[in-house]
Design a protein around this motif. Structure first.
Motif, PDB file in Angstrom:
ATOM      1  N   GLU A  47       0.797  -1.224   0.000  1.00 30.22           N
ATOM      2  CA  GLU A  47       0.000   0.000   0.000  1.00 30.22           C
ATOM      3  C   GLU A  47       0.835   1.283   0.000  1.00 30.22           C
ATOM      4  OE1 GLU A  47      -4.092   1.516   2.083  1.00 30.22           O
ATOM      5  OE2 GLU A  47      -2.917  -0.012   3.093  1.00 30.22           O
ATOM      6  N   SER A  50       2.578   2.207  -3.282  1.00 33.98           N
ATOM      7  CA  SER A  50       1.549   2.397  -4.306  1.00 33.98           C
ATOM      8  C   SER A  50       0.851   3.743  -4.149  1.00 33.98           C
ATOM      9  CB  SER A  50       0.529   1.264  -4.237  1.00 33.98           C
ATOM     10  OG  SER A  50       1.154   0.025  -4.515  1.00 33.98           O
ATOM     11  N   LYS A  69      -5.515  -2.212  -4.008  1.00 33.24           N
ATOM     12  CA  LYS A  69      -4.767  -3.127  -3.142  1.00 33.24           C
ATOM     13  C   LYS A  69      -5.448  -4.491  -3.199  1.00 33.24           C
ATOM     14  CE  LYS A  69      -2.958  -3.952   1.437  1.00 33.24           C
ATOM     15  NZ  LYS A  69      -2.792  -3.474   2.794  1.00 33.24           N
TER      16      LYS A  69
END
Length: 142
Positions: A47, A50, A69
């Motif tokens: 996460e 990203s 995710k």
């Protein structure tokens, strides 16, 4: 000498999905497609990197970049995520199956459970991601 970048007009506004797009080669692919004007979505399990990529690209990409995710070893989740990505990008024209788990092990330490987990990420998910994306890719072909 300044670098020039090729521009591919057929990617403008095209829906693109990249697996493993949150870091490394995947993040470079996400950025390159976004800079071509594609509508990019990517899947990753990590996460923090990203979200950082989405924040960084939001300042320069012509379209919002969408992060999902998802654990790619969860086959039903792949189907849901591909549908969400197709919706977010207005359809899918390109799928890049980039995700992989490159965890090196000494051959003597590999167990059946490790092998199965490795194959779930490095092989199995690729087929099921293609299977989920195929209706969208076929539609884009028309």
């Amino acid at each position: 000498m300044p670098m020039t970048q090729a521009h591919f007009h057929d990617l403008k506004d095209a829906g693109v999905l990249v697996t493993g797009g949150g870091s490394g080669i995947g993040a470079s692919l996400v950025e390159a497609f976004a800079m071509q004007g594609a509508k990019v979505a990517f899947i990753d399990i990590a996460e923090e990197p990203s979200l950082a990529l989405v924040r960084r690209l939001s300042a320069t990409a012509p379209h919002p970049v969408h992060f999902f995710k998802t654990d790619l070893s969860d086959i039903p989740a792949i189907g849901r995520t591909v549908e969400a990505a197709a919706s977010a990008t207005g359809g899918l024209k390109v799928l890049v199956n980039n995700a992989a788990w490159d965890d090196r092990h000494d051959i003597d330490t590999v167990t059946e459970a490790y092998w199965d987990a490795n194959q779930a990420v490095n092989l199995k998910q690729m087929f099921f991601t293609i299977q989920a994306a195929l209706p969208h890719l076929r539609k884009a072909k028309d």
